[in-house]
Design a protein around this motif. Structure first.
Motif, short mmCIF file in Angstrom:
data_model
loop_
_atom_site.label_atom_id
_atom_site.label_comp_id
_atom_site.label_asym_id
_atom_site.label_seq_id
_atom_site.Cartn_x
_atom_site.Cartn_y
_atom_site.Cartn_z
N ARG A 45 1.41 -0.82 -0.08
CA ARG A 45 -0.16 -0.12 0.22
C ARG A 45 0.60 0.96 0.03
NH1 ARG A 45 -5.94 1.10 3.79
NH2 ARG A 45 -5.19 3.80 2.85
N ARG A 46 1.82 1.41 0.91
CA ARG A 46 2.72 2.42 1.13
C ARG A 46 3.46 2.49 -0.45
NH1 ARG A 46 5.42 -0.01 5.70
NH2 ARG A 46 4.05 0.80 7.73
N ARG A 47 3.71 1.35 -0.88
CA ARG A 47 4.82 1.11 -2.50
C ARG A 47 3.88 2.21 -3.79
NH1 ARG A 47 7.32 -3.98 -2.46
NH2 ARG A 47 9.17 -3.35 -1.28
N VAL A 48 2.21 1.39 -3.47
CA VAL A 48 1.49 2.20 -4.32
C VAL A 48 0.85 3.94 -4.18
CG1 VAL A 48 -1.32 2.20 -5.24
CG2 VAL A 48 0.38 -0.04 -5.02
N GLU A 49 0.63 3.78 -2.78
CA GLU A 49 -0.26 5.54 -2.94
C GLU A 49 1.45 6.46 -2.62
OE1 GLU A 49 -0.94 5.01 1.69
OE2 GLU A 49 -2.98 4.76 0.94
N SER A 50 2.97 5.79 -2.92
CA SER A 50 3.53 6.53 -3.00
C SER A 50 4.17 6.48 -4.62
CB SER A 50 5.36 6.00 -2.63
OG SER A 50 6.31 6.89 -2.79
N LEU A 51 3.71 5.86 -4.92
CA LEU A 51 3.81 5.64 -6.92
C LEU A 51 2.88 7.01 -7.03
CD1 LEU A 51 4.46 5.22 -9.68
CD2 LEU A 51 3.05 2.90 -9.11
N ALA A 52 1.88 7.16 -6.40
CA ALA A 52 0.67 7.47 -6.57
C ALA A 52 0.52 9.42 -6.74
CB ALA A 52 -0.79 6.85 -5.59
N ALA A 53 1.68 9.49 -5.47
CA ALA A 53 1.83 10.51 -5.53
C ALA A 53 2.85 11.03 -6.78
CB ALA A 53 2.26 11.06 -4.01
N LEU A 55 3.00 10.28 -9.71
CA LEU A 55 2.36 10.04 -10.85
C LEU A 55 1.51 11.48 -10.28
CD1 LEU A 55 1.52 6.48 -11.43
CD2 LEU A 55 3.49 8.24 -13.22
N SER A 56 1.23 11.59 -9.53
CA SER A 56 0.06 13.19 -8.96
C SER A 56 0.94 14.19 -9.67
CB SER A 56 -0.81 12.80 -8.09
OG SER A 56 -1.20 14.17 -8.15
N GLY A 57 2.08 14.40 -8.82
CA GLY A 57 2.80 15.17 -9.35
C GLY A 57 3.82 15.95 -10.64
N LEU A 58 4.02 14.31 -11.05
CA LEU A 58 4.42 14.41 -12.20
C LEU A 58 3.24 15.05 -13.64
CD1 LEU A 58 6.30 14.04 -14.87
CD2 LEU A 58 5.71 11.63 -14.57
N GLY A 59 2.02 14.22 -13.10
CA GLY A 59 0.81 15.27 -13.89
C GLY A 59 0.99 16.93 -14.24
N GLN A 60 0.83 17.26 -12.23
CA GLN A 60 0.56 18.66 -12.46
C GLN A 60 2.07 19.10 -12.88
OE1 GLN A 60 -1.24 20.06 -10.57
NE2 GLN A 60 -2.69 18.32 -10.19
#
Length: 69
Positions: A45-53, A55-60
């Motif tokens: 879960r930590r890995r997925v949340e980190s990846l999502a964060a 990717l979200s930052g990259l998208g921004q």
């Protein structure tokens, strides 16, 4: 060929104690496996949340750095 087995009270008590010890061992192993699985799930879960964060930052960053036409 049939063989009759005769058990006295001490034999039966020894069998019961062995079965209880085995049941306790299986319960301990189940709890250990559950603990390992829970730890693995937390790590994933930590890995997925980190990846999502990330990717979200990259998208921004892509949206904010896109040149205007």
């Amino acid at each position: 060929m049939r063989r009759d087995i005769y058990l006295d009270r001490d034999d039966i008590e020894a069998i019961v104690m062995a079965l209880r010890a085995q049941a306790s061992h299986y319960q301990d192993m189940a709890q250990k496996n559950a603990s390992i699985a829970a730890g693995y799930a937390r790590d994933q879960r930590r890995r997925v949340e980190s990846l999502a964060a990330r990717l979200s930052g990259l998208g921004q960053a892509i949206v904010t750095e896109r040149p205007h036409r």
